[in-house]
Design a protein around this motif. Structure first.
Motif, short mmCIF file in Angstrom:
data_model
loop_
_atom_site.label_atom_id
_atom_site.label_comp_id
_atom_site.label_asym_id
_atom_site.label_seq_id
_atom_site.Cartn_x
_atom_site.Cartn_y
_atom_site.Cartn_z
N SER A 13 0.86 -1.08 0.43
CA SER A 13 0.73 -0.17 -0.44
C SER A 13 0.83 1.16 0.26
CB SER A 13 -1.31 0.21 1.36
OG SER A 13 -0.24 0.32 1.88
N ASN A 14 1.99 1.21 0.64
CA ASN A 14 3.32 2.60 0.59
C ASN A 14 4.47 2.24 0.09
OD1 ASN A 14 4.64 0.76 2.47
ND2 ASN A 14 3.54 1.94 4.21
N PHE A 15 4.91 1.41 -0.41
CA PHE A 15 6.44 0.89 -0.77
C PHE A 15 6.28 1.35 -2.60
CE2 PHE A 15 9.43 -0.69 -3.33
CZ PHE A 15 10.25 -1.59 -2.60
N PRO A 16 4.85 1.47 -3.19
CA PRO A 16 5.29 2.43 -4.79
C PRO A 16 5.25 4.08 -4.29
CG PRO A 16 4.23 0.65 -4.75
CD PRO A 16 4.21 0.96 -3.27
N VAL A 61 10.72 -4.00 4.19
CA VAL A 61 9.69 -5.21 4.79
C VAL A 61 9.74 -6.86 4.63
CG1 VAL A 61 8.37 -5.87 2.39
CG2 VAL A 61 9.46 -3.37 2.38
N ASP A 62 9.10 -6.93 5.77
CA ASP A 62 8.85 -8.13 5.88
C ASP A 62 8.37 -9.11 4.02
OD1 ASP A 62 7.49 -11.05 6.46
OD2 ASP A 62 7.41 -10.69 8.87
N LYS A 67 4.98 -10.71 0.48
CA LYS A 67 5.38 -11.72 -0.92
C LYS A 67 5.04 -11.14 -2.49
CE LYS A 67 4.72 -15.98 1.17
NZ LYS A 67 3.88 -17.10 1.93
N ALA A 68 4.25 -10.09 -2.37
CA ALA A 68 4.56 -9.48 -4.00
C ALA A 68 5.19 -8.66 -4.11
CB ALA A 68 2.03 -9.28 -3.85
#
Length: 144
Positions: A13-16, A61-62, A67-68
């Motif tokens: 939800s926040n990475f990109p 990031v866990d 996983k995605a």
């Protein structure tokens, strides 16, 4: 890294959006990985050192829970530390792998020189470990 004020937990939800708008150094890890468990207190300390910097953010990031995200980043081993520099083409793709071990600590000192004292954390950087206690059954030590 839940509860650590200096490490931002990243997910789909926040990475990109965060990677494309700011400079980040991200630890991709797995909670079951012994190397990751050993590296966690070091990563927390590095994050504390970067706390006074406004131009570098520290994230994690866990890869079990996300996983995605880790698959999209083509993470092949744990821990993997990458730098995503704002405005660079690497930020739009997969970032730049950073070295491991003592070389990573040197890189982090260069990216996050202490500009002043970092705020004290509201939580301890690592949980306390119970000391070994004598084993009543036979002379060895056992963990509590």
């Amino acid at each position: 890294f839940e509860g650590n004020p200096y490490v931002t937990n990243l997910d789909a939800s926040n990475f990109p959006s965060l990677m494309s708008n700011e400079t980040w150094i991200v630890n991709f890890y797995s909670p079951w990985c012994p190397h990751c468990q050993h590296f966690a207190p070091i990563w927390k300390q590095m994050a504390l050192s970067c706390a006074t910097q406004t131009n570098v953010h520290i994230g994690a990031v866990d890869c079990v829970a996300n996983k995605a995200t880790c698959r999209a980043q083509e993470i092949k081993g744990f821990p993997t530390v990458r730098e995503f520099v704002q405005g660079s083409s690497s930020a739009a793709s997969r970032g730049t792998d950073l070295p491991r071990g003592k070389k990573l600590q040197v890189v982090m000192r260069n990216r996050c020189p202490r500009a002043g004292p970092a705020p004290s954390p509201s939580l301890p950087l690592s949980p306390p470990v119970a000391p070994p206690t004598p084993n009543a059954g036979g002379g060895g030590l056992r963990r509590r």
